[in-house]
Design a protein around this motif. Structure first.
Motif, PDB file in Angstrom:
ATOM      1  N   PHE A  57       0.830  -1.202   0.000  1.00 37.50           N
ATOM      2  CA  PHE A  57       0.000   0.000   0.000  1.00 37.50           C
ATOM      3  C   PHE A  57       0.866   1.254   0.000  1.00 37.50           C
ATOM      4  O   PHE A  57       0.622   2.197  -0.749  1.00 37.50           O
ATOM      5  CB  PHE A  57      -0.921  -0.004   1.217  1.00 37.50           C
ATOM      6  CG  PHE A  57      -1.781   1.229   1.314  1.00 37.50           C
ATOM      7  CD1 PHE A  57      -2.908   1.359   0.524  1.00 37.50           C
ATOM      8  CD2 PHE A  57      -1.441   2.259   2.171  1.00 37.50           C
ATOM      9  CE1 PHE A  57      -3.693   2.496   0.596  1.00 37.50           C
ATOM     10  CE2 PHE A  57      -2.220   3.403   2.249  1.00 37.50           C
ATOM     11  CZ  PHE A  57      -3.351   3.525   1.461  1.00 37.50           C
ATOM     12  N   ARG A  58       1.907   1.261   0.834  1.00 40.69           N
ATOM     13  CA  ARG A  58       2.787   2.432   0.896  1.00 40.69           C
ATOM     14  C   ARG A  58       3.589   2.597  -0.386  1.00 40.69           C
ATOM     15  O   ARG A  58       3.944   3.711  -0.763  1.00 40.69           O
ATOM     16  CB  ARG A  58       3.724   2.329   2.091  1.00 40.69           C
ATOM     17  CG  ARG A  58       3.016   2.539   3.405  1.00 40.69           C
ATOM     18  CD  ARG A  58       3.980   2.501   4.558  1.00 40.69           C
ATOM     19  NE  ARG A  58       3.273   2.662   5.827  1.00 40.69           N
ATOM     20  CZ  ARG A  58       3.799   2.379   6.988  1.00 40.69           C
ATOM     21  NH1 ARG A  58       5.040   1.932   7.068  1.00 40.69           N
ATOM     22  NH2 ARG A  58       3.093   2.548   8.091  1.00 40.69           N
ATOM     23  N   HIS A  59       3.892   1.489  -1.054  1.00 36.40           N
ATOM     24  CA  HIS A  59       4.643   1.565  -2.304  1.00 36.40           C
ATOM     25  C   HIS A  59       3.817   2.256  -3.394  1.00 36.40           C
ATOM     26  O   HIS A  59       4.334   3.097  -4.133  1.00 36.40           O
ATOM     27  CB  HIS A  59       5.053   0.162  -2.761  1.00 36.40           C
ATOM     28  CG  HIS A  59       5.776   0.161  -4.065  1.00 36.40           C
ATOM     29  ND1 HIS A  59       7.083   0.587  -4.182  1.00 36.40           N
ATOM     30  CD2 HIS A  59       5.387  -0.198  -5.312  1.00 36.40           C
ATOM     31  CE1 HIS A  59       7.457   0.480  -5.439  1.00 36.40           C
ATOM     32  NE2 HIS A  59       6.453   0.000  -6.157  1.00 36.40           N
ATOM     33  N   PHE A  60       2.548   1.888  -3.498  1.00 39.82           N
ATOM     34  CA  PHE A  60       1.706   2.456  -4.551  1.00 39.82           C
ATOM     35  C   PHE A  60       1.022   3.758  -4.134  1.00 39.82           C
ATOM     36  O   PHE A  60       0.490   4.471  -4.972  1.00 39.82           O
ATOM     37  CB  PHE A  60       0.664   1.435  -4.998  1.00 39.82           C
ATOM     38  CG  PHE A  60       1.281   0.296  -5.769  1.00 39.82           C
ATOM     39  CD1 PHE A  60       1.797   0.509  -7.032  1.00 39.82           C
ATOM     40  CD2 PHE A  60       1.355  -0.965  -5.211  1.00 39.82           C
ATOM     41  CE1 PHE A  60       2.380  -0.533  -7.740  1.00 39.82           C
ATOM     42  CE2 PHE A  60       1.926  -2.009  -5.917  1.00 39.82           C
ATOM     43  CZ  PHE A  60       2.437  -1.796  -7.179  1.00 39.82           C
ATOM     44  N   ASN A  61       1.013   4.087  -2.847  1.00 39.11           N
ATOM     45  CA  ASN A  61       0.422   5.334  -2.345  1.00 39.11           C
ATOM     46  C   ASN A  61       1.412   6.032  -1.432  1.00 39.11           C
ATOM     47  O   ASN A  61       1.212   6.110  -0.221  1.00 39.11           O
ATOM     48  CB  ASN A  61      -0.877   5.044  -1.577  1.00 39.11           C
ATOM     49  CG  ASN A  61      -1.900   4.395  -2.448  1.00 39.11           C
ATOM     50  OD1 ASN A  61      -2.179   4.870  -3.540  1.00 39.11           O
ATOM     51  ND2 ASN A  61      -2.493   3.315  -1.965  1.00 39.11           N
ATOM     52  N   PRO A  62       2.490   6.576  -2.002  1.00 33.59           N
ATOM     53  CA  PRO A  62       3.483   7.225  -1.138  1.00 33.59           C
ATOM     54  C   PRO A  62       2.935   8.513  -0.553  1.00 33.59           C
ATOM     55  O   PRO A  62       2.019   9.122  -1.108  1.00 33.59           O
ATOM     56  CB  PRO A  62       4.641   7.518  -2.102  1.00 33.59           C
ATOM     57  CG  PRO A  62       4.012   7.594  -3.443  1.00 33.59           C
ATOM     58  CD  PRO A  62       2.838   6.631  -3.405  1.00 33.59           C
ATOM     59  N   PRO A  63       3.477   8.922   0.590  1.00 30.67           N
ATOM     60  CA  PRO A  63       3.017  10.191   1.185  1.00 30.67           C
ATOM     61  C   PRO A  63       3.434  11.365   0.306  1.00 30.67           C
ATOM     62  O   PRO A  63       4.408  11.269  -0.450  1.00 30.67           O
ATOM     63  CB  PRO A  63       3.714  10.221   2.538  1.00 30.67           C
ATOM     64  CG  PRO A  63       4.900   9.339   2.376  1.00 30.67           C
ATOM     65  CD  PRO A  63       4.507   8.286   1.383  1.00 30.67           C
ATOM     66  N   PRO A  64       2.722  12.472   0.380  1.00 30.10           N
ATOM     67  CA  PRO A  64       3.086  13.623  -0.438  1.00 30.10           C
ATOM     68  C   PRO A  64       4.444  14.176   0.007  1.00 30.10           C
ATOM     69  O   PRO A  64       4.806  14.078   1.177  1.00 30.10           O
ATOM     70  CB  PRO A  64       1.970  14.624  -0.171  1.00 30.10           C
ATOM     71  CG  PRO A  64       1.369  14.209   1.110  1.00 30.10           C
ATOM     72  CD  PRO A  64       1.552  12.731   1.203  1.00 30.10           C
ATOM     73  N   PRO A  65       5.196  14.728  -0.928  1.00 33.44           N
ATOM     74  CA  PRO A  65       6.509  15.269  -0.555  1.00 33.44           C
ATOM     75  C   PRO A  65       6.356  16.479   0.369  1.00 33.44           C
ATOM     76  O   PRO A  65       5.369  17.208   0.283  1.00 33.44           O
ATOM     77  CB  PRO A  65       7.128  15.677  -1.894  1.00 33.44           C
ATOM     78  CG  PRO A  65       5.978  15.828  -2.822  1.00 33.44           C
ATOM     79  CD  PRO A  65       4.906  14.898  -2.336  1.00 33.44           C
ATOM     80  N   PRO A  66       7.306  16.641   1.267  1.00 35.26           N
ATOM     81  CA  PRO A  66       7.203  17.785   2.180  1.00 35.26           C
ATOM     82  C   PRO A  66       7.391  19.106   1.436  1.00 35.26           C
ATOM     83  O   PRO A  66       8.152  19.194   0.480  1.00 35.26           O
ATOM     84  CB  PRO A  66       8.331  17.547   3.179  1.00 35.26           C
ATOM     85  CG  PRO A  66       9.305  16.673   2.451  1.00 35.26           C
ATOM     86  CD  PRO A  66       8.479  15.841   1.504  1.00 35.26           C
ATOM     87  N   ILE A  67       6.679  20.100   1.893  1.00 38.16           N
ATOM     88  CA  ILE A  67       6.795  21.436   1.296  1.00 38.16           C
ATOM     89  C   ILE A  67       7.899  22.180   2.032  1.00 38.16           C
ATOM     90  O   ILE A  67       7.821  22.392   3.244  1.00 38.16           O
ATOM     91  CB  ILE A  67       5.460  22.193   1.402  1.00 38.16           C
ATOM     92  CG1 ILE A  67       4.376  21.434   0.651  1.00 38.16           C
ATOM     93  CG2 ILE A  67       5.615  23.618   0.883  1.00 38.16           C
ATOM     94  CD1 ILE A  67       2.988  22.007   0.830  1.00 38.16           C
ATOM     95  N   ILE A  68       8.940  22.537   1.284  1.00 40.75           N
ATOM     96  CA  ILE A  68      10.081  23.230   1.880  1.00 40.75           C
ATOM     97  C   ILE A  68      10.129  24.645   1.308  1.00 40.75           C
ATOM     98  O   ILE A  68      10.053  24.842   0.102  1.00 40.75           O
ATOM     99  CB  ILE A  68      11.384  22.493   1.580  1.00 40.75           C
ATOM    100  CG1 ILE A  68      11.319  21.086   2.156  1.00 40.75           C
ATOM    101  CG2 ILE A  68      12.584  23.262   2.130  1.00 40.75           C
ATOM    102  CD1 ILE A  68      12.507  20.237   1.822  1.00 40.75           C
TER     103      ILE A  68
END
Length: 70
Positions: A57-68
């Motif tokens: 699940f984590r492989h196909f639905n990665p968390p959004p990239p952090p906003i820097i």
């Protein structure tokens, strides 16, 4: 949650094993040990499968990239 259920199963199995040991019934104890081995095998397989599901699940639905930045 899964860890708590595994710990509860171990505690119950040890309590039942201790109780059966004091009864003096060797045949029942061997049957109990065989059943507990099967239960621990099933718990181990379930643990591995649940980890595989979470990983997939984590492989196909990665968390959004952090906003820097500002």
């Amino acid at each position: 949650m899964i860890l708590a259920s595994i710990i509860a199963a171990v505690v119950v199995s040890l309590a039942l094993c201790w109780r059966n040991r004091h009864r003096g019934t060797g045949i029942r104890l061997e049957t109990f040990r065989t059943r507990m081995k099967i239960i621990f095998l099933v718990l181990a397989v379930c643990g591995l499968c649940s980890k595989a599901v979470v990983h997939t699940f984590r492989h196909f639905n990665p968390p959004p990239p952090p906003i820097i930045g500002p």
